[in-house]
Each structure stands twice: as structure tokens, then as C-alpha cells.
Enzyme design. Structure first.
Site, PDB file in Angstrom:
ATOM      1  N   LYS A  22      -1.845   3.934 -12.214  1.00 15.56           N
ATOM      2  CA  LYS A  22      -3.287   3.717 -11.970  1.00 15.56           C
ATOM      3  C   LYS A  22      -3.522   3.204 -10.555  1.00 15.56           C
ATOM      4  O   LYS A  22      -4.510   3.549  -9.924  1.00 15.56           O
ATOM      5  CB  LYS A  22      -3.839   2.660 -12.944  1.00 15.56           C
ATOM      6  N   ILE A  24      -1.719   3.808  -7.846  1.00 13.19           N
ATOM      7  CA  ILE A  24      -1.569   4.899  -6.871  1.00 13.19           C
ATOM      8  C   ILE A  24      -2.776   5.836  -6.965  1.00 13.19           C
ATOM      9  O   ILE A  24      -3.275   6.327  -5.956  1.00 13.19           O
ATOM     10  CB  ILE A  24      -0.267   5.715  -7.155  1.00 13.19           C
ATOM     11  N   ASP A  76      -0.474  -3.972  -6.928  1.00  9.94           N
ATOM     12  CA  ASP A  76      -1.280  -2.774  -6.644  1.00  9.94           C
ATOM     13  C   ASP A  76      -2.115  -2.932  -5.374  1.00  9.94           C
ATOM     14  O   ASP A  76      -2.446  -1.945  -4.726  1.00  9.94           O
ATOM     15  CB  ASP A  76      -2.202  -2.444  -7.831  1.00  9.94           C
ATOM     16  N   THR A 194      -0.934  17.559 -25.920  1.00  6.91           N
ATOM     17  CA  THR A 194      -2.182  16.892 -25.536  1.00  6.91           C
ATOM     18  C   THR A 194      -2.625  15.798 -26.517  1.00  6.91           C
ATOM     19  O   THR A 194      -3.575  15.072 -26.246  1.00  6.91           O
ATOM     20  CB  THR A 194      -3.343  17.909 -25.412  1.00  6.91           C
ATOM     21  N   THR A 197      -3.191  12.146 -25.383  1.00  6.86           N
ATOM     22  CA  THR A 197      -4.402  12.019 -24.567  1.00  6.86           C
ATOM     23  C   THR A 197      -5.636  11.990 -25.462  1.00  6.86           C
ATOM     24  O   THR A 197      -6.548  11.171 -25.281  1.00  6.86           O
ATOM     25  CB  THR A 197      -4.493  13.183 -23.557  1.00  6.86           C
ATOM     26  N   CYS A 390      12.097 -14.580   4.690  1.00  5.37           N
ATOM     27  CA  CYS A 390      11.738 -15.840   4.035  1.00  5.37           C
ATOM     28  C   CYS A 390      12.988 -16.564   3.530  1.00  5.37           C
ATOM     29  O   CYS A 390      13.729 -17.109   4.336  1.00  5.37           O
ATOM     30  CB  CYS A 390      10.690 -15.590   2.945  1.00  5.37           C
ATOM     31  N   GLN A 394      16.040 -18.347   5.629  1.00  7.11           N
ATOM     32  CA  GLN A 394      16.509 -19.715   5.384  1.00  7.11           C
ATOM     33  C   GLN A 394      18.013 -19.710   5.118  1.00  7.11           C
ATOM     34  O   GLN A 394      18.751 -20.555   5.632  1.00  7.11           O
ATOM     35  CB  GLN A 394      15.740 -20.328   4.206  1.00  7.11           C
ATOM     36  N   ARG A 471       7.372 -22.895   0.601  1.00  8.32           N
ATOM     37  CA  ARG A 471       7.133 -24.340   0.728  1.00  8.32           C
ATOM     38  C   ARG A 471       8.038 -24.976   1.776  1.00  8.32           C
ATOM     39  O   ARG A 471       7.740 -26.019   2.309  1.00  8.32           O
ATOM     40  CB  ARG A 471       7.448 -25.045  -0.603  1.00  8.32           C
ATOM     41  N   HIS A 516       6.528 -12.708   5.727  1.00 11.51           N
ATOM     42  CA  HIS A 516       6.810 -11.490   4.948  1.00 11.51           C
ATOM     43  C   HIS A 516       6.273 -10.249   5.676  1.00 11.51           C
ATOM     44  O   HIS A 516       5.138  -9.816   5.404  1.00 11.51           O
ATOM     45  CB  HIS A 516       6.146 -11.591   3.574  1.00 11.51           C
ATOM     46  N   GLU A 518       6.959  -7.244   5.213  1.00  8.10           N
ATOM     47  CA  GLU A 518       6.792  -6.101   4.303  1.00  8.10           C
ATOM     48  C   GLU A 518       5.354  -5.961   3.801  1.00  8.10           C
ATOM     49  O   GLU A 518       4.954  -4.877   3.368  1.00  8.10           O
ATOM     50  CB  GLU A 518       7.779  -6.204   3.122  1.00  8.10           C
TER      51      GLU A 518
HETATM   52  N1  GLN Z   1      12.046 -20.630  -1.796  1.00  8.62           N
HETATM   53  C1  GLN Z   1      11.737 -20.619  -0.414  1.00  8.62           C
HETATM   54  C2  GLN Z   1      10.544 -21.519  -0.075  1.00  8.62           C
HETATM   55  O1  GLN Z   1       9.769 -21.864  -0.916  1.00  8.62           O
HETATM   56  C3  GLN Z   1      11.518 -19.218   0.097  1.00  8.62           C
HETATM   57  C4  GLN Z   1      10.312 -18.527  -0.498  1.00  8.62           C
HETATM   58  C5  GLN Z   1      10.279 -17.033  -0.277  1.00  8.62           C
HETATM   59  O2  GLN Z   1      11.311 -16.396  -0.027  1.00  8.62           O
HETATM   60  N2  GLN Z   1       9.119 -16.429  -0.421  1.00  8.62           N
HETATM   61  O3  GLN Z   1      10.364 -21.907   1.054  1.00  8.62           O
END
Ligand code: GLN
EC number: 6.3.4.2
Length: 575
Positions: A22, A24, A76, A194, A197, A390, A394, A471, A516, A518
């Protein structure tokens, strides 16, 4: 040509089974209407009681998609952004939990004036009010609303009732329902069936809704005869029975729906005139590159702890599709279970045979951390292109502290509160936070890049904005020993206090980012970090020499107001 007076509404519902696409379908229809010159927005209604998916496990929900304004939303919304090349916001995702919360808050404030608060009318009115608000403020011609779940679910009934009432109030020319169903192919009978559906439409009729258009997902193309049959039994014109068979890539769906004339049927029903012919040649080129890349292939290993459930990494996987097309290579993904690398007999060289780049994924909690660190160590020592996102960034700093800076017990306080070397620690204001929902560092923050760094080379900019969800942060007290040992803090918050990007000087391509990337890669705008990472993997796979930075090695002179830096860079909230 005048724009429509009222915002036109399209509701997308799903029947028979979940996962028919849905999201897409909604994103593809949005793109078709946008490319005809209409102003379109898409929103998602989720029937669960969580206020947002931020507190849900990726196993339950898949990836949590974070918007610029810091909303934790359904994945989505990522499709909407990638297809339409437009940013969504908190207003684009409504959950039943949020609706109930608002109704209960109003009740506590005494706003219902002594009335008994009920699903009908109060909950339904709340949904309708929110819809009207978005339509009023959105500067829109068309608002597409995708309703999560499958017809027959108890919890989505208030959303369906709101749709039914709105259709009655606004009329058929202003609101239509597109129902996505499944037409299975039964091998033994060599036939498309069908009946599922028909049943699904019957169920929809029980809620008082006659679908206007049926989109039938199937393995094989729907013949005219089948369309006629479906239309006949479901009380829908056969021209409004749209076939959607399996595609090689999701980015072909808009092209297939264009061929099936879905956009024209929608516009006809809603009385919308064409502004222009759609030009989707860029999408055709893109799909062609995805399906038939000219420059070979690369294999990227993604190390994470939810590898059995790829939806947890949806945006990362899509970003690699974009970066494959922009580099003209096929990107094969090998999902690497982080914990596997913790076993004594684990042979990492064997596991990574043929891998040209390693990405360590985001995540929470200590499961699989030591395995991630093993993969990072291997990438660093073997000079394999590396991207840490992220938690992946770390872990890269923990690995560097332990194995390069001589801090053997280095850790994040997320995993060991009493570590002697807390290279990753809670931000000061996070220490007081008790509630889990919506309290992380969330949304878009600016970041300044260092001239001459890999990051600057990749972005070709000094000021970037990226989305966050975490965090913990790098601990500034460790910057000096890290720099002395060869780590470059190439991206920081504008006031210099938060480390946002780390990279290694003596490495082919080693970048860790606290944000992030992505979440911002799109078909028309591949994210520079993914493009650069895949380019490095491609060079590595072709046995090219170490990638050099285009300028002489980092000149760490202070950045004196580069041309693209605004005269005033506001400090992001919470810094
Ligand atoms: N657990 C880590 C933090 O809270 C990394 C979080 C994440 O990768 N989105 O900072």
C-alpha cells in the site's frame, strides 16, 4: 487552468493479506499526480495504540523513519519521500494512539461539557478534524491517506468510519477509495483466482464503503477477462480494475500504474483536469540502471542485529539501490549477523570473502556489540571501505579506543556504565530523561564539515543538515588522544561541541556518522555518503589503488566562513 476549489481526498486501503505494498502504491500514485502538475501530499494512518512507533522493536515494526521535524514515524513515509522527493513531517503520520490521547486529554480538560465520550462521534470527529486541518494548511490539490492494516482488522474501523462519513459529506467527486487486493495465481489450476478479492470487497462493503478503484496485485498480468470478472462481482467498472504485477524493482511501480492509466482514472473521477503530460524519463533511466548496470557489481556487508528482518534496514537498503544506480553497478547485499562474529570459531576472513565494503548499522542495546566491533576492526586493519551509522559510528570509536589508543576497556556507557574509558556517553540533558517515547535527540540538525576531509570531499559543502535519532554522543575529553592517533573529527555541530562525523586519515575510505544519512537518499538525489561509499567499494573491488582525496592531505586550518555557510548558524535545539 484553475486549481480545484477543495482538496481532493484519496484513501488507500488494503485487503486479503498484508505486505501487498500500500505504501508503494500510495507513493507511486502521488508521484504520477505530482508529475501531472498537481500539488500532492501523502499521509499514513496507523491503527495501533502506540502514540508513535518510536518505542517499538524493529522486529515488530521495521525501521522507525525520522522526519526533519523529529517525528518518529512509519517506514512508509520513507517511500513517500524517496518517490516524491518531498519531506514529510509529524503531520504525515497519525496513529490511533495519538487520536485517543488527544480525545482523552480533551476529556480531562472538560472540553466535552459533561458528555459521554465515545468512539462515535468523538473519536471519529477527532480524525476528521485532523484531516481537515492538514487539508487546510497544506497548500494542496490532493491528499492521499494510506490506512495501515488490512480490511477486517478491528482496530482500523474508526478510520474507515471517518472515511465513510467524509465521502457522504463531501461527495464522490471529492473523495475516493482505492482498495489494493491480491489475486493469487494457483499453479495447479494455472489460473488467477478472484475470490479473495471478492471477499475483501464484501468486507469493505460491510463498513459502508464501496471501493471506486481496485488495484489487484498478482504474480501474472490480469487479462481483460479477469478484470471484467473482478469488476462485475465487485461492482466496479472494469476500467477501474488496475493490474499490478510483481516488478523487478519497486521503482517500476509508478511506470506500470501509468501504463494501466491509474492516474487518469483517478483524475476523471475527481474531476481533475490535466495540467501537463507526466515526464518520467528520469525514472525509466533510473530503473534501467538498477536492472542493467554497466560497470559490474559490488558486494556490501551490512552488519546488524536484526538481519533476519530486512525491513529494519529499509532506508539503508533503498539508499544502496540509489547509490548502485548512480555508480552504475549492481549492489549485492550480504546481511551479517553481528552476534555470529562473537563465537570463538568464527572465521571473519571467510565470512567477508568477496565483500567490498562494510556498513555497521544503527541500533540499541548491547546484543551483538562485540561482533560489530570485530567487523569494524577488520575493516580498519584490512583497509576495506567502511561506513558506520549512528551506533555503527559509536562502535567505530570504541574499537579505535581499544585497539589503537591503548584503552582496552573503552566502551559506551549504554553497555557498561562503569567503564574507565566512556568514549560514548549520555548527553548531559539526557541524564534527567525518564520517559522513553520521543525523548531522544531527534530530527534535523546542522553540521559543519572540515575542509580537506573525506566528508567534505563527499558532500562538496561546508554546511549540511542531517537527521538524528540517538541519546548518546562522543565524549569530548577523548578528542585529543584520538586525533593524535589518526582519527579526524571531520564534522561537528556548528558550535563545535558535538562530534557528528569521524574518519580515519590513513585508510581507503572509513567514515562514521552520528546521524542517519539513509533517511535522506532519494531516487533523484542519491545521498552523497552512500554514493561515495559505493564508489569506494567499486574501486576496491576493481583492485584500484587507495582512493586519494582530491586535495592534499587535510589542511586543518580553521574554516574561515566558506561561501556556502550562512552568516548566522543557529545552534540546534538541545545543544
Ligand atoms: N543506541 C545509540 C544511542 O542511543 C545509537 C542509536 C542509533 O543507532 N540510532 O545513542
Amino acid at each position: 487552468m484553475a486549481r480545484p476549489k477543495n482538496v481532493k481526498h484519496i484513501f488507500v486501503t488494503g485487503g486479503v493479506i498484508s505486505s501487498l505494498g500500500k505504501g508503494i502504491l500510495s507513493a507511486s500514485l502521488g508521484l504520477l499526480l505530482k508529475s501531472r502538475g498537481l500539488r500532492v501530499a501523502i499521509q499514513k494512518y496507523d491503527p495501533y495504540i502506540n502514540v508513535d512507533p518510536g518505542t517499538m522493536s524493529p522486529y515488530q515494526h521495521g525501521e522507525v523513519y525520522v522526519t526533519d521535524d523529529g517525528a518518529e514515524t512509519d517506514l512508509d513515509l520513507g517511500h513517500y519521500e524517496r518517490f516524491l522527493d518531498e519531506s514529510t513531517s509529524q503531520a504525515s503520520n497519525l496513529t490511533m494512539g495519538r487520536v485517543y490521547k488527544s480525545v482523552i486529554d480533551k476529556e480531562r480538560r472538560g472540553e466535552y461539557l459533561g458528555g459521554t465520550v465515545q468512539v462515535v462521534p468523538h473519536v471519529i470527529d477527532e480524525i476528521k478534524d485532523r484531516m481537515a486541518e492538514l487539508a487546510k494548511n497544506g497548500n494542496l490539490d490532493v491528499l492521499i491517506t494510506e490506512i495501515g492494516g488490512t480490511i477486517g482488522d478491528i482496530e482500523s474501523l474508526p478510520f474507515l468510519e471517518a472515511m465513510r462519513q467524509m465521502k457522504l459529506e463531501m461527495g464522490d467527486r471529492n473523495l475516493l477509495n482505492i482498495h489494493l487486493t491480491f489475486v493469487p495465481y494457483i499453479k495447479a489450476a494455472s489460473e488467477l483466482k478472484t475470490k479473495p478479492t471478492q471477499h475483501s470487497v464484501k468486507m469493505l462493503l460491510e463498513t459502508g464503503i464501496q471501493p471506486d478503484i481496485l488495484v489487484c496485485r498478482s504474480e501474472k498480468p490480469l487479462s481483460r477477462e479477469i478484470k471484467n470478472k473482478v469488476g462485475h462481482f465487485c461492482n466496479v467498472n472494469e476500467l477501474d480494475v488496475i493490474g499490478l504485477n510483481d516488478c523487478d524493482t519497486i521503482y517500476e511501480v509508478p511506470l506500470m500504474l501509468l501504463q494501466e492509466k491509474l492516474d487518469l482514472r483517478v483524475m476523471k473521477k475527481l474531476g481533475l483536469k490535466k495540467f501537463r503530460e507526466p515526464n518520467l524519463s528520469y525514472l525509466r533511466d533510473f530503473c534501467n540502471k538498477v536492472k542493467h548496470p554497466q560497470d559490474g557489481e559490488v558486494t556490501i556487508g551490512i552488519c546488524g542485529k536484526y538481519t533476519e528482518y530486512p525491513d529494519a534496514y529499509k532506508s539503508i537498503l533503498e539508499s544502496f539501490v540509489h547509490a548502485g544506480a548512480s555508480n552504475n553497478v549492481r549492489v549485492n547485499i550480504r546481511l551479517l549477523r553481528a552476534e555470529d562474529a562473537e563465537g570463538k570459531s568464527f572465521d571473519i576472513t571467510k565470512e567477508l570473502e568477496g565483500v567490498n565494503g562494510i556498513l555497521v548499522a544503527p541500533g540499541f542495546g548491547d546484543r551483538g556489540i562485540e561482533g560489530k566491533i570485530q567487523y569494524i576492526r577488520y575493516a580498519r586493519e584490512q583497509n576495506i571501505p567502511f561506513l558506520g551509522i549512528c551506533l555503527g559510528m559509536q562502535c567505530a570509536t570504541i574499537e579505535f579506543a581499544r585497539n589503537v589508543c591503548g584503552m582496552p576497556e573503552a566502551n559506551s556507557t549504554e553497555f557498561n556504565k562503569r567503564t574507565r574509558f566512556p568514549v560514548i556517553d549520555l548527553m548531559e540533558h539526557q541524564k534527567k530523561v525518564k520517559e522513553k517515547g520521543g525523548t531522544m535527540r531527534l530530527g534535523s540538525y546542522p553540521c559543519i564539515l572540515k575542509e580537506g576531509s573525506r566528508a567534505h570531499d563527499v558532500y562538496q559543502k561546508f554546511l549540511i543538515n542531517e537527521r538524528h535519532r540517538h541519546r548518546y554522543e562522543f565524549t569530548n575529553a577523548f578528542r585529543k588522544p584520538f586525533e593524535d592517533a589518526g582519527m579526524n573529527f571531520s564534522g561537528t555541530s556548528p558550535n563545535g561541541e558535538l562530534v557528528e562525523i569521524v574518519e580515519l586519515k590513513d585508510h581507503r575510505w572509513f567514515v562514521g556518522v552520528q546521524f542517519h544519512p539513509e533517511l535522506k537518499s532519494r531516487v533523484q538525489k542519491v545521498h552523497p555518503l552512500f554514493h561515495g561509499f559505493v564508489a569506494a567499494a567499486k574501486e576496491y573491488s576493481q583492485g584500484k589503488r587507495q582512493m586519494e582525496l582530491p586535495v592534499d592531505r587535510p589542511v586543518e586550518r580553521p574554516v574561515d566562513r566558506p561561501a556556502d555557510m550562512p552568516s548566522f548558524v543557529p545552534a540546534a535545539e538541545g545543544e
